[in-house]
Design an enzyme around this catalytic site. Structure first.
Site, PDB file in Angstrom:
ATOM      1  N   TYR A 172       0.917  -1.403  -0.105  1.00  0.00           N
ATOM      2  CA  TYR A 172       0.030  -0.165  -0.102  1.00  0.00           C
ATOM      3  C   TYR A 172       0.907   1.295  -0.139  1.00  0.00           C
ATOM      4  O   TYR A 172       0.706   2.114  -0.679  1.00  0.00           O
ATOM      5  CB  TYR A 172      -0.879  -0.105   1.153  1.00  0.00           C
ATOM      6  N   ARG A 219      -1.654   4.575  14.085  1.00  0.00           N
ATOM      7  CA  ARG A 219      -2.277   5.269  15.070  1.00  0.00           C
ATOM      8  C   ARG A 219      -3.576   5.170  14.909  1.00  0.00           C
ATOM      9  O   ARG A 219      -4.565   5.366  15.918  1.00  0.00           O
ATOM     10  CB  ARG A 219      -1.730   6.913  15.119  1.00  0.00           C
ATOM     11  N   ARG A 229     -12.291   0.646   7.211  1.00  0.00           N
ATOM     12  CA  ARG A 229     -10.942   0.426   6.324  1.00  0.00           C
ATOM     13  C   ARG A 229      -9.970  -0.247   7.103  1.00  0.00           C
ATOM     14  O   ARG A 229      -9.929  -0.412   8.331  1.00  0.00           O
ATOM     15  CB  ARG A 229     -10.487   2.234   6.226  1.00  0.00           C
TER      16      ARG A 229
END
Length: 417
Positions: A172, A219, A229
């Protein structure tokens, strides 16, 4: 009173916050002359403040025409990211939109009014952004449209190959963070504030972008889960649970923390490259632009490491901490000292039973070797008398200082970016 307790426990942060309030912010956040800007460019800076408060601080401090180019670059990427993040847009609409997003920069009337995302104003008012894009010098336009194309195509490919791509989060980052790191360096070079090599030597620039991207993904675990997501690498989390969402279950909290610690260890491997990249920068405003997010990121990782709160709520660094980092991170030696401070903080929290403990210790040893602070850069030590005075000041003025200026609130939020 909680605010008072925080300040009493961190007197240097109180000092820096007070100094920032009294005008110290001008050194790292000089004011932009709004009156000299066109109405559309003022609107773009307004969008920047609303959608990326922490980024707005360092963008506004850039020199010359690079400032406007970076503002537009950020807003274009924010628009692409908003499309990707909006889970109400079906894939049949989202994927072609991402693939073609770069072309919308040349379509004066294009906008998207159906987003439900928090930062949807950058899609709804995209004509203003595309107008200012076309007002930029061609050298900046070429970089922005190229990076927009690469990011959009990368996001679309990630969505189309979701399962394969998620096995390793470097995939990604390759799709999304890599072109951003390259784009930033090309903009620095195009502005001539940095040497042409800054736009060609990409290995370290990519690591800089990976470090920030991975920190944000760590985080934001809980927020991303709530929104549907998933970005954490299945190569890692599958060692601990059957589904990524299982990490949020109370009965899995110990496994969740171990999984996160492994991801943080992976992310720390980018720090040596970050230090090399920063050491090559010559322009002060460009250095600040790059360095401040990096020291915010290492502080965030230190706050997250071995912290169960990541799976229960929000983990943020303190406002005074953020101000201190902004004011201190103005040269490479200071950045090295900050990195040293926070990897030491992580080191002190490494559990002996953590599966990644030996690897975490190894990368911290490597970072230490690059960032041992010189005697001149040792952390400031305050005398007992000075500390007493600071604490007295805090006791007398905590209520006043709790309403720190609007500029501090807007520009220091260590947020979403």
């Amino acid at each position: 009173m909680e605010l008072l307790k925080t300040w009493l426990g961190h007197p240097k942060e109180l000092y820096k916050l007070t100094k920032f309030k009294m005008g110290g912010y001008k050194a790292v956040m000089p004011k932009v002359d709004e009156e000299s800007l066109s109405a559309s460019l003022r609107t773009c800076y307004k969008h920047l403040n609303q959608t990326g408060r922490s980024v707005a601080a360092v963008v506004r401090a850039l020199d010359g025409e690079l400032r406007d180019a970076m503002c537009i670059f950020y807003l274009v990427l924010r628009a692409v990211d908003t499309v990707e993040d909006d889970m109400t847009i079906n894939l049949e609409t989202k994927i072609p939109m991402l693939q073609n997003f770069h072309s919308y920069l040349y379509q004066p009337d294009w906008k998207f009014m159906e987003s439900k995302e928090q930062h949807r104003q950058v899609l709804e008012d995209f004509p203003t952004i595309s107008l200012e894009f076309q007002n930029l010098a061609k050298v900046y336009q070429d970089v922005i449209v190229d990076m927009c194309r690469n990011v959009g195509l990368g996001m679309a490919e990630f969505l189309e190959k979701k399962e394969d791509s998620k096995k390793n989060w470097n995939t990604y980052c390759h799709y999304v963070a890599r072109p951003i790191g390259i784009g930033l360096s090309r903009l620095f070079s195009a502005s001539e504030l940095e040497e042409p090599i800054a736009g060609r030597d990409m290995e370290f620039a990519i690591s800089v972008a990976f470090f920030l991207q991975k920190t944000n993904m760590i985080r934001d675990y809980l927020e991303d889960q709530v929104e549907g997501r998933e970005f954490w690498s299945s190569e890692v989390w599958s060692k601990y649970v059957n589904k990524l969402s299982d990490l949020a279950k109370p009965e899995n909290i110990d496994k969740a923390v171990q999984c996160m610690n492994e991801l943080i260890t992976n992310t720390l491997h980018h720090v040596p490259d970050v230090l090399i990249y920063l050491s090559q920068l010559k322009n002060q405003s460009v250095f600040n632009f790059c360095a401040i997010p990096q020291v915010m990121a290492i502080a965030t990782l230190a706050a997250c490491y071995n912290n169960k709160q990541v799976f229960r709520g929000t983990v943020k660094i303190r406002k005074g901490q953020a101000v201190t980092l902004m004011m201190d991170a103005t040269n490479i030696d200071a950045v090295k000292a900050i990195m040293y401070q926070y990897v030491e903080e992580i080191y002190q929290k490494i559990p002996s039973t953590d599966p990644s403990s030996s690897r975490t210790q190894q990368i911290i040893a490597s970072i230490r070797s690059m960032s041992v602070p010189s005697s001149a850069l040792s952390r400031i030590h305050y005398s007992p008398i000075y500390l007493s005075c600071v604490m007295l000041l805090a006791a007398l003025s905590w209520q006043y200082l709790s309403t720190v200026s609007k500029a501090t609130e807007e520009f220091v939020h260590t947020s979403e970016n």
